[in-house]
Scaffold this motif. Sequence first.
Motif, PDB file in Angstrom:
ATOM      1  N   THR A   1      -0.629  -0.525  -4.981  1.00 40.17           N
ATOM      2  CA  THR A   1      -1.179  -0.106  -3.689  1.00 40.17           C
ATOM      3  C   THR A   1      -1.411  -1.314  -2.801  1.00 40.17           C
ATOM      4  OG1 THR A   1      -3.437  -0.195  -4.563  1.00 40.17           O
ATOM      5  CG2 THR A   1      -2.316   1.939  -4.650  1.00 40.17           C
ATOM      6  N   ASP A   2      -1.397  -1.067  -1.499  1.00 44.33           N
ATOM      7  CA  ASP A   2      -1.684  -2.102  -0.519  1.00 44.33           C
ATOM      8  C   ASP A   2      -3.109  -2.590  -0.743  1.00 44.33           C
ATOM      9  OD1 ASP A   2      -2.803  -3.079   2.161  1.00 44.33           O
ATOM     10  OD2 ASP A   2      -0.639  -2.940   2.591  1.00 44.33           O
TER      11      ASP A   2
ATOM     12  N   THR B   1      -5.227  -1.473   2.672  1.00 47.58           N
ATOM     13  CA  THR B   1      -5.358  -0.069   3.078  1.00 47.58           C
ATOM     14  C   THR B   1      -5.490   0.883   1.895  1.00 47.58           C
ATOM     15  OG1 THR B   1      -2.984   0.372   3.056  1.00 47.58           O
ATOM     16  CG2 THR B   1      -3.916  -0.557   5.101  1.00 47.58           C
TER      17      THR B   1
ATOM     18  N   GLU C   1      -3.007   2.181   0.442  1.00 45.59           N
ATOM     19  CA  GLU C   1      -1.827   3.051   0.480  1.00 45.59           C
ATOM     20  C   GLU C   1      -0.874   2.690  -0.663  1.00 45.59           C
ATOM     21  OE1 GLU C   1       1.976   3.739   3.403  1.00 45.59           O
ATOM     22  OE2 GLU C   1       0.058   3.253   4.328  1.00 45.59           O
ATOM     23  N   GLN C   2      -0.358   3.722  -1.341  1.00 42.15           N
ATOM     24  CA  GLN C   2       0.553   3.497  -2.454  1.00 42.15           C
ATOM     25  C   GLN C   2       1.889   2.963  -1.957  1.00 42.15           C
ATOM     26  OE1 GLN C   2       0.838   6.503  -5.580  1.00 42.15           O
ATOM     27  NE2 GLN C   2       3.024   6.063  -5.789  1.00 42.15           N
ATOM     28  N   LYS C   3       2.362   1.872  -2.590  1.00 37.20           N
ATOM     29  CA  LYS C   3       3.646   1.269  -2.245  1.00 37.20           C
ATOM     30  C   LYS C   3       4.730   1.611  -3.263  1.00 37.20           C
ATOM     31  CE  LYS C   3       2.194  -2.783   0.396  1.00 37.20           C
ATOM     32  NZ  LYS C   3       2.341  -4.245   0.489  1.00 37.20           N
TER      33      LYS C   3
ATOM     34  N   ASP D   1      -1.791  -7.295  -3.161  1.00 36.21           N
ATOM     35  CA  ASP D   1      -1.627  -5.878  -3.503  1.00 36.21           C
ATOM     36  C   ASP D   1      -2.229  -5.649  -4.885  1.00 36.21           C
ATOM     37  OD1 ASP D   1      -0.371  -5.313  -1.124  1.00 36.21           O
ATOM     38  OD2 ASP D   1       1.658  -5.312  -1.963  1.00 36.21           O
TER      39      ASP D   1
END
Length: 183
Positions: A68-69, A72, A74-76, A179
């Motif tokens: 994840t980021d 944020t 958010e999943q990468k 990350d």
Amino acid sequence: MSAPKYKAKSKINWSKIFIIGLLGLALLAFILQSIPSSGRSQPVAQQQPPAQAPAPPPFTDEGDLFITDGETGEQKARVDIELAQNANETAQGLMYREEMGEDEGMLFFMPTFEPQSFWMRNTLISLDIIYLNEQQEIVSIMPNTTPLSEAQVPSGVPARYVLEVNAGFAERKGLEIGDLMAW
């Protein structure tokens, strides 16, 4: 005048003769081995073909890893992982594997939190090596390693976990230092 002295007969030193004889035999054996063997058969060990590389172990899906980021959340990316949790598994790593799936990788659990270094000995595919600290945060990414190289691929900073994925994975997924990973 005194009586003439007689020289005692010299004793034969059999131990010296035995040692000299052994040295002579050893020298003769050495000379005979160095003479080309025209017509003589080679020893069995020399007639066997060279050892083949062991068959690569199949990928074993032992879990899911999520990246994840770091800012944020958010999943990468998601990676099916095989685990290397002891010295033998770490030493074997991804050696002799001819391919690995796009979203597959191997996660190494290092015994100490310190700078780590890997190499590509007997590793047939190029990899991205991603180093993580104790908080499972990316601290170093070494992309596109050279297959079969014995050159060290150092983390440059302390790391506790190491993720190996196909070369170019980190760039394709936009992975960056900071990350986070969870598995």
